[in-house]
Design a protein around this motif. Structure first.
Motif, PDB file in Angstrom:
ATOM      1  N   ARG A  92       0.960  -1.235   0.026  1.00 56.76           N
ATOM      2  CA  ARG A  92      -0.040   0.096  -0.071  1.00 56.76           C
ATOM      3  C   ARG A  92       0.666   1.418   0.016  1.00 56.76           C
ATOM      4  N   ALA A  93       0.343   2.538  -0.428  1.00 57.26           N
ATOM      5  CA  ALA A  93       1.072   3.454  -0.697  1.00 57.26           C
ATOM      6  C   ALA A  93       0.350   4.677  -0.854  1.00 57.26           C
ATOM      7  N   MET A  94       0.825   5.694  -0.376  1.00 61.43           N
ATOM      8  CA  MET A  94       0.073   7.353  -0.763  1.00 61.43           C
ATOM      9  C   MET A  94       0.575   7.798  -1.883  1.00 61.43           C
ATOM     10  N   PHE A  95       1.851   7.449  -2.082  1.00 67.32           N
ATOM     11  CA  PHE A  95       2.595   8.785  -3.122  1.00 67.32           C
ATOM     12  C   PHE A  95       2.985   7.769  -4.267  1.00 67.32           C
ATOM     13  N   VAL A  96       2.447   7.982  -5.298  1.00 64.13           N
ATOM     14  CA  VAL A  96       2.654   7.085  -6.412  1.00 64.13           C
ATOM     15  C   VAL A  96       3.147   7.692  -7.761  1.00 64.13           C
ATOM     16  N   ARG A  97       3.968   7.295  -8.928  1.00 68.23           N
ATOM     17  CA  ARG A  97       4.090   7.891  -9.895  1.00 68.23           C
ATOM     18  C   ARG A  97       3.911   6.948 -11.265  1.00 68.23           C
ATOM     19  N   ASN A  98       3.474   7.432 -12.330  1.00 67.47           N
ATOM     20  CA  ASN A  98       3.364   6.521 -13.434  1.00 67.47           C
ATOM     21  C   ASN A  98       1.818   5.798 -13.525  1.00 67.47           C
TER      22      ASN A  98
END
Length: 168
Positions: A92-98
């Motif tokens: 799980r994550a809050m900051f993503v890219r692409n």
């Protein structure tokens, strides 16, 4: 092409760029043309250190369990994530890219209708009752190749399950 013509074509010398005739049988391999005494111009021994500093700036001092990549095109999707305690292939994550969230599609969490061995529904529920239960998610896809890599929940948290993790 007929076999006789193919053999004749193979025996003919190939014209080089400078107009010189070069017989392909004279070249042992393309390595004969490479000068290994000169260091390759694409090599930078300090590049790993530069990349590490860039990742540290992106994470802003936070630690991560993995760096997540798309399984189809290997594009980096997340630098800062937490591994699921029970399901070790989920993050799980809050900051993503692409990544792009398909807000036009909604996935609902809930018990699916399963059939027992005799073919009858084990948990009969109506469609409207099933839609009202469970949390809503939106599919998340790789922005480069559109492979579905996870879901986005109502709390604005990304849940990745179709990714390639690497050590961070």
């Amino acid at each position: 092409m007929e076999p006789e013509k193919a053999e004749e074509a193979a025996k003919q010398p190939v014209e080089a760029e400078a107009g010189d005739s070069v017989d392909p049988r004279e070249l042992v391999s393309s390595d004969d043309e490479i000068d290994y005494s000169v260091e390759p111009e694409f090599y930078d021994p300090d590049l790993d250190d530069v990349d590490e500093r860039w990742v540290d700036r992106q994470r802003k001092g936070r630690t991560s369990d993995a760096v997540l990549s798309c399984p189809a095109c290997f594009t980096t999707l997340c630098l800062d994530c937490q591994r699921h305690e029970k399901y070790v292939n989920q993050y799980r994550a809050m900051f993503v890219r692409n990544c792009k969230v398909k807000t036009d599609q909604i996935l609902r969490e809930g018990k699916s209708k399963r059939k027992n061995r005799k073919g009858r529904a084990a948990n009969p529920t109506t469609a409207s009752e099933g839609e009202s239960k469970g949390q809503a998610y939106h599919p998340v896809c790789c922005d480069v190749c559109s492979t579905e890599v996870g879901v986005f929940d109502e709390d604005e948290v990304y849940h990745f399950f179709n990714v390639i993790p690497s050590n961070s």
